[in-house]
Design a protein around this motif. Structure first.
Motif, mmCIF file in Angstrom:
data_model
loop_
_atom_site.group_PDB
_atom_site.id
_atom_site.type_symbol
_atom_site.label_atom_id
_atom_site.label_comp_id
_atom_site.label_asym_id
_atom_site.label_seq_id
_atom_site.Cartn_x
_atom_site.Cartn_y
_atom_site.Cartn_z
ATOM 1 N N ASP A 175 0.801 -1.214 0.000
ATOM 2 C CA ASP A 175 0.000 0.000 0.000
ATOM 3 C C ASP A 175 0.836 1.267 0.000
ATOM 4 N N VAL A 176 2.147 1.181 0.192
ATOM 5 C CA VAL A 176 2.993 2.365 0.266
ATOM 6 C C VAL A 176 3.229 2.899 -1.146
ATOM 7 N N PRO A 177 2.830 4.163 -1.399
ATOM 8 C CA PRO A 177 3.036 4.708 -2.748
ATOM 9 C C PRO A 177 4.501 5.128 -2.948
ATOM 10 N N SER A 178 4.974 5.032 -4.172
ATOM 11 C CA SER A 178 6.336 5.466 -4.464
ATOM 12 C C SER A 178 6.327 6.979 -4.641
ATOM 13 N N PRO A 179 7.406 7.659 -4.276
ATOM 14 C CA PRO A 179 7.431 9.114 -4.383
ATOM 15 C C PRO A 179 7.476 9.562 -5.845
ATOM 16 N N SER A 180 6.945 10.749 -6.092
ATOM 17 C CA SER A 180 6.960 11.290 -7.450
ATOM 18 C C SER A 180 8.337 11.870 -7.765
ATOM 19 N N MET A 181 8.550 12.214 -9.014
ATOM 20 C CA MET A 181 9.824 12.780 -9.440
ATOM 21 C C MET A 181 10.048 14.146 -8.780
ATOM 22 N N GLU A 182 8.959 14.929 -8.663
ATOM 23 C CA GLU A 182 9.081 16.239 -8.019
ATOM 24 C C GLU A 182 9.452 16.078 -6.543
ATOM 25 N N GLN A 225 13.102 15.278 -6.342
ATOM 26 C CA GLN A 225 13.917 16.460 -6.606
ATOM 27 C C GLN A 225 13.914 17.402 -5.409
ATOM 28 N N MET A 226 12.752 17.585 -4.778
ATOM 29 C CA MET A 226 12.683 18.440 -3.595
ATOM 30 C C MET A 226 13.521 17.868 -2.461
ATOM 31 N N LEU A 227 13.494 16.543 -2.311
ATOM 32 C CA LEU A 227 14.307 15.894 -1.283
ATOM 33 C C LEU A 227 15.792 16.096 -1.560
ATOM 34 N N ALA A 228 16.199 15.992 -2.830
ATOM 35 C CA ALA A 228 17.601 16.190 -3.185
ATOM 36 C C ALA A 228 18.024 17.635 -2.909
ATOM 37 N N VAL A 229 17.176 18.597 -3.270
ATOM 38 C CA VAL A 229 17.499 20.009 -3.030
ATOM 39 C C VAL A 229 17.595 20.280 -1.537
ATOM 40 N N HIS A 230 16.659 19.742 -0.782
ATOM 41 C CA HIS A 230 16.673 19.938 0.672
ATOM 42 C C HIS A 230 17.931 19.328 1.295
ATOM 43 N N THR A 231 18.308 18.142 0.823
ATOM 44 C CA THR A 231 19.507 17.489 1.351
ATOM 45 C C THR A 231 20.756 18.299 1.033
#
Length: 112
Positions: free
Chosen positions: A29-36, A39-45
């Motif tokens: 049931d866990v959805p996979s994250p979207s591309m956006e 990208q937001m996770l990469a920018v935040h990191t």
């Protein structure tokens, strides 16, 4: 008596299979994250890493300035003691080079 351990093993395997199926159903049931989202996770990191590096650099500069300032204060307060310490350090370095065979032969070719 030989059937009892096999039965216990079979029961254990069946129980393990049902638990594995239950875990698989939970994670289906866990959805996979979207591309956006990725990208937001990469920018935040990257931003967090830059902030941490800037903080560590400022901390390094602060500690280095305290050490250099302490050395300058010591040089101004007791210059003879500081010269004595530097002289002992130079003598120790020269003695190490003279008495260490490995350091003397480090520049020669063909030595291990």
């Amino acid at each position: 008596m030989a059937k009892v351990p096999e039965n216990e093993d079979d029961l254990w395997i069946e129980g393990l299979n049902t638990e594995m199926k239950r875990v698989d159903q939970l994670f289906d049931d866990v959805p996979s994250p979207s591309m956006e989202g990725l990208q937001m996770l990469a920018v935040h990191t990257l931003e967090r890493q830059r902030r941490r590096m800037r903080y560590e650099f400022m901390l390094f500069l602060l500690v280095a300035s305290f050490i250099v300032g302490g050395g300058l204060l010591a040089a101004l307060a007791a210059p003879l003691i500081l010269l004595f310490i530097h002289g002992i350090g130079m003598i120790a370095g020269i003695a190490t080079l003279l008495f260490s065979k490995r350091l003397r032969s480090a520049g020669k070719k063909g030595t291990p």
